[in-house]
Write an enzyme that holds these catalytic residues in place. Sequence first.
Site, PDB file in Angstrom:
ATOM      1  N   ARG A   8      11.459  -5.493   4.821  1.00  0.00           N
ATOM      2  CA  ARG A   8      11.171  -4.063   4.570  1.00  0.00           C
ATOM      3  C   ARG A   8      12.203  -3.172   5.277  1.00  0.00           C
ATOM      4  O   ARG A   8      12.581  -3.412   6.408  1.00  0.00           O
ATOM      5  CB  ARG A   8       9.771  -3.726   5.083  1.00  0.00           C
ATOM      6  CG  ARG A   8       9.484  -2.240   5.095  1.00  0.00           C
ATOM      7  CD  ARG A   8       8.012  -1.918   5.150  1.00  0.00           C
ATOM      8  NE  ARG A   8       7.269  -2.653   6.142  1.00  0.00           N
ATOM      9  CZ  ARG A   8       5.933  -2.726   6.166  1.00  0.00           C
ATOM     10  NH1 ARG A   8       5.218  -2.094   5.256  1.00  0.00           N
ATOM     11  NH2 ARG A   8       5.318  -3.427   7.095  1.00  0.00           N
ATOM     12  N   ARG A  42      11.408  -1.498  10.851  1.00  0.00           N
ATOM     13  CA  ARG A  42      10.364  -1.206  11.833  1.00  0.00           C
ATOM     14  C   ARG A  42      10.368  -2.248  12.947  1.00  0.00           C
ATOM     15  O   ARG A  42      10.558  -3.439  12.690  1.00  0.00           O
ATOM     16  CB  ARG A  42       8.996  -1.237  11.143  1.00  0.00           C
ATOM     17  CG  ARG A  42       8.631   0.083  10.523  1.00  0.00           C
ATOM     18  CD  ARG A  42       7.437  -0.011   9.623  1.00  0.00           C
ATOM     19  NE  ARG A  42       6.284  -0.689  10.192  1.00  0.00           N
ATOM     20  CZ  ARG A  42       5.093  -0.764   9.582  1.00  0.00           C
ATOM     21  NH1 ARG A  42       4.910  -0.188   8.411  1.00  0.00           N
ATOM     22  NH2 ARG A  42       4.094  -1.409  10.137  1.00  0.00           N
ATOM     23  N   ARG A  89      -9.583   0.226   9.071  1.00  0.00           N
ATOM     24  CA  ARG A  89      -9.192  -1.163   9.322  1.00  0.00           C
ATOM     25  C   ARG A  89     -10.265  -1.927  10.069  1.00  0.00           C
ATOM     26  O   ARG A  89     -10.083  -3.128  10.315  1.00  0.00           O
ATOM     27  CB  ARG A  89      -7.911  -1.199  10.145  1.00  0.00           C
ATOM     28  CG  ARG A  89      -6.635  -1.261   9.303  1.00  0.00           C
ATOM     29  CD  ARG A  89      -5.475  -1.009  10.241  1.00  0.00           C
ATOM     30  NE  ARG A  89      -4.294  -1.754   9.949  1.00  0.00           N
ATOM     31  CZ  ARG A  89      -3.183  -1.198   9.434  1.00  0.00           C
ATOM     32  NH1 ARG A  89      -3.149   0.054   9.090  1.00  0.00           N
ATOM     33  NH2 ARG A  89      -2.113  -1.934   9.258  1.00  0.00           N
ATOM     34  N   LYS A 103       0.829  -1.216   0.000  1.00  0.00           N
ATOM     35  CA  LYS A 103       0.000   0.000   0.000  1.00  0.00           C
ATOM     36  C   LYS A 103       0.864   1.267   0.000  1.00  0.00           C
ATOM     37  O   LYS A 103       0.649   2.173  -0.791  1.00  0.00           O
ATOM     38  CB  LYS A 103      -0.931   0.034   1.234  1.00  0.00           C
ATOM     39  CG  LYS A 103      -1.865  -1.158   1.344  1.00  0.00           C
ATOM     40  CD  LYS A 103      -2.733  -1.074   2.577  1.00  0.00           C
ATOM     41  CE  LYS A 103      -2.006  -1.162   3.904  1.00  0.00           C
ATOM     42  NZ  LYS A 103      -1.344  -2.457   4.177  1.00  0.00           N
ATOM     43  N   ARG A 140      -0.502  -9.366  13.300  1.00  0.00           N
ATOM     44  CA  ARG A 140      -1.065  -8.348  12.400  1.00  0.00           C
ATOM     45  C   ARG A 140      -1.888  -9.008  11.296  1.00  0.00           C
ATOM     46  O   ARG A 140      -2.933  -8.494  10.890  1.00  0.00           O
ATOM     47  CB  ARG A 140       0.056  -7.489  11.796  1.00  0.00           C
ATOM     48  CG  ARG A 140       0.674  -6.557  12.839  1.00  0.00           C
ATOM     49  CD  ARG A 140       2.075  -6.116  12.472  1.00  0.00           C
ATOM     50  NE  ARG A 140       2.139  -5.259  11.324  1.00  0.00           N
ATOM     51  CZ  ARG A 140       3.237  -5.051  10.601  1.00  0.00           C
ATOM     52  NH1 ARG A 140       4.373  -5.660  10.918  1.00  0.00           N
ATOM     53  NH2 ARG A 140       3.208  -4.250   9.572  1.00  0.00           N
TER      54      ARG A 140
HETATM   55  P1  ADP Z   1       2.204  -1.898   3.205  1.00  0.00           P
HETATM   56  O1  ADP Z   1       2.209  -0.378   3.169  1.00  0.00           O
HETATM   57  O2  ADP Z   1       1.000  -2.471   2.522  1.00  0.00           O
HETATM   58  O3  ADP Z   1       2.394  -2.457   4.569  1.00  0.00           O
HETATM   59  P2  ADP Z   1       4.767  -1.671   1.795  1.00  0.00           P
HETATM   60  O4  ADP Z   1       4.442  -0.792   0.635  1.00  0.00           O
HETATM   61  O5  ADP Z   1       5.521  -1.039   2.917  1.00  0.00           O
HETATM   62  O6  ADP Z   1       3.431  -2.402   2.329  1.00  0.00           O
HETATM   63  O7  ADP Z   1       5.544  -2.948   1.230  1.00  0.00           O
HETATM   64  C1  ADP Z   1       5.989  -3.986   2.113  1.00  0.00           C
HETATM   65  C2  ADP Z   1       7.338  -4.501   1.629  1.00  0.00           C
HETATM   66  O8  ADP Z   1       7.149  -5.219   0.409  1.00  0.00           O
HETATM   67  C3  ADP Z   1       8.358  -3.397   1.345  1.00  0.00           C
HETATM   68  O9  ADP Z   1       9.636  -3.865   1.717  1.00  0.00           O
HETATM   69  C4  ADP Z   1       8.258  -3.204  -0.179  1.00  0.00           C
HETATM   70  O10 ADP Z   1       9.496  -2.756  -0.742  1.00  0.00           O
HETATM   71  C5  ADP Z   1       7.919  -4.605  -0.657  1.00  0.00           C
HETATM   72  N1  ADP Z   1       7.041  -4.608  -1.831  1.00  0.00           N
HETATM   73  C6  ADP Z   1       6.038  -3.723  -2.132  1.00  0.00           C
HETATM   74  N2  ADP Z   1       5.438  -4.047  -3.292  1.00  0.00           N
HETATM   75  C7  ADP Z   1       6.048  -5.178  -3.729  1.00  0.00           C
HETATM   76  C8  ADP Z   1       5.891  -6.020  -4.900  1.00  0.00           C
HETATM   77  N3  ADP Z   1       4.953  -5.754  -5.815  1.00  0.00           N
HETATM   78  N4  ADP Z   1       6.703  -7.099  -5.018  1.00  0.00           N
HETATM   79  C9  ADP Z   1       7.651  -7.371  -4.078  1.00  0.00           C
HETATM   80  N5  ADP Z   1       7.858  -6.618  -2.976  1.00  0.00           N
HETATM   81  C10 ADP Z   1       7.073  -5.538  -2.795  1.00  0.00           C
HETATM   82  P1  AMP Z   2       0.933   0.121   9.186  1.00  0.00           P
HETATM   83  O1  AMP Z   2       2.021   1.138   9.073  1.00  0.00           O
HETATM   84  O2  AMP Z   2      -0.258   0.471   8.352  1.00  0.00           O
HETATM   85  O3  AMP Z   2       1.428  -1.275   8.960  1.00  0.00           O
HETATM   86  O4  AMP Z   2       0.420   0.182  10.702  1.00  0.00           O
HETATM   87  C1  AMP Z   2       1.274  -0.118  11.792  1.00  0.00           C
HETATM   88  C2  AMP Z   2       0.462  -0.273  13.067  1.00  0.00           C
HETATM   89  O5  AMP Z   2      -0.181   0.989  13.391  1.00  0.00           O
HETATM   90  C3  AMP Z   2      -0.688  -1.278  13.028  1.00  0.00           C
HETATM   91  O6  AMP Z   2      -0.244  -2.612  13.274  1.00  0.00           O
HETATM   92  C4  AMP Z   2      -1.585  -0.755  14.154  1.00  0.00           C
HETATM   93  O7  AMP Z   2      -1.077  -1.069  15.440  1.00  0.00           O
HETATM   94  C5  AMP Z   2      -1.472   0.766  13.965  1.00  0.00           C
HETATM   95  N1  AMP Z   2      -2.479   1.259  13.003  1.00  0.00           N
HETATM   96  C6  AMP Z   2      -2.259   1.799  11.761  1.00  0.00           C
HETATM   97  N2  AMP Z   2      -3.412   2.130  11.169  1.00  0.00           N
HETATM   98  C7  AMP Z   2      -4.401   1.799  12.037  1.00  0.00           C
HETATM   99  C8  AMP Z   2      -5.829   1.858  11.996  1.00  0.00           C
HETATM  100  N3  AMP Z   2      -6.488   2.339  10.930  1.00  0.00           N
HETATM  101  N4  AMP Z   2      -6.520   1.410  13.086  1.00  0.00           N
HETATM  102  C9  AMP Z   2      -5.900   0.942  14.165  1.00  0.00           C
HETATM  103  N5  AMP Z   2      -4.549   0.816  14.263  1.00  0.00           N
HETATM  104  C10 AMP Z   2      -3.809   1.245  13.214  1.00  0.00           C
END
Ligand code: ADP
Ligand code: AMP
Length: 216
Positions: A127, A160, A88, A13, A171
């Site tokens: 990541r 992270r 969420r 995302k 999660r």
């Molecule tokens: P989210 O915001 O949904 O938690 P991220 O955008 O941070 O996900 O992506 C999670 C991890 O996967 C990051 O390390 C990113 O570089 C990697 N990633 C994102 N899109 C892809 C893809 N299409 N194929 C492989 N790895 C990806």
């Molecule tokens: P993310 O960066 O989206 O992976 O979110 C990291 C963490 O932040 C999640 O595991 C939750 O603990 C908290 N969080 C992010 N967005 C929300 C949401 N919309 N509602 C509740 N908790 C959230």
Amino acid sequence: MQLLMMGAPGAGKGTQAAKLVDKYKIPQISTGDMFRAAVKDGTELGKRAKACMDAGQLVPDDVTIGIVRERLAKADCANGFILDGFPRTLAQAEALTKILDELGKKLTQVLNIHVPSEDLIERAIGRRICKNCGATYHVKFNAPKVADVCDACNGELFQRADDNETTMKNRLSVYENSTRPLIDYYKAEGIYSEIDGRQPIDKVTAELFKVLDGMK
Ligand code: ADP
Ligand code: AMP
């Protein structure tokens, strides 16, 4: 354009939201980023959020809805925004509809990036994020040119605290129980698109652009 990026943790995302920000010039609103900033600043919100985040649980709805309500009222959201990681829960989705109603707005499209759960733990563990500009990398799938250094700004990359196997399992289970049901909520509204997130990053971006440009 009022967009919502959906998908399990690690689906891509944030990576894709950054591409949409560049192309459509509207802000990305990531509740996860907002909570991480609050933790870093040591605010009351940060203290409350940290325990939930470390456990892989959701921050309570009232807190989360409150920060989104404030953020969406800001001037830079006037021409649109990309919500990333919110809503969420069903309560958050209903609150969002109400907030947008009050602002005289509607969601334009919900973009769900679908990735099977077996891929997500590897994505999260690998990541890496730039401390300086927030760009997202992956040690294997989207590696920086120099290990642990951001290509864009030379900032240092970090991992992270919640990107470990144990927290990630929590999660994913929270996602299945609380967030996946929102797919039906938005399907019923007729604004839902699903994109195959197993493809390379650029292909996923191209599909998202196709959906969004097709709506104009
Ligand atoms: P989210 O915001 O949904 O938690 P991220 O955008 O941070 O996900 O992506 C999670 C991890 O996967 C990051 O390390 C990113 O570089 C990697 N990633 C994102 N899109 C892809 C893809 N299409 N194929 C492989 N790895 C990806
Ligand atoms: P993310 O960066 O989206 O992976 O979110 C990291 C963490 O932040 C999640 O595991 C939750 O603990 C908290 N969080 C992010 N967005 C929300 C949401 N919309 N509602 C509740 N908790 C959230």
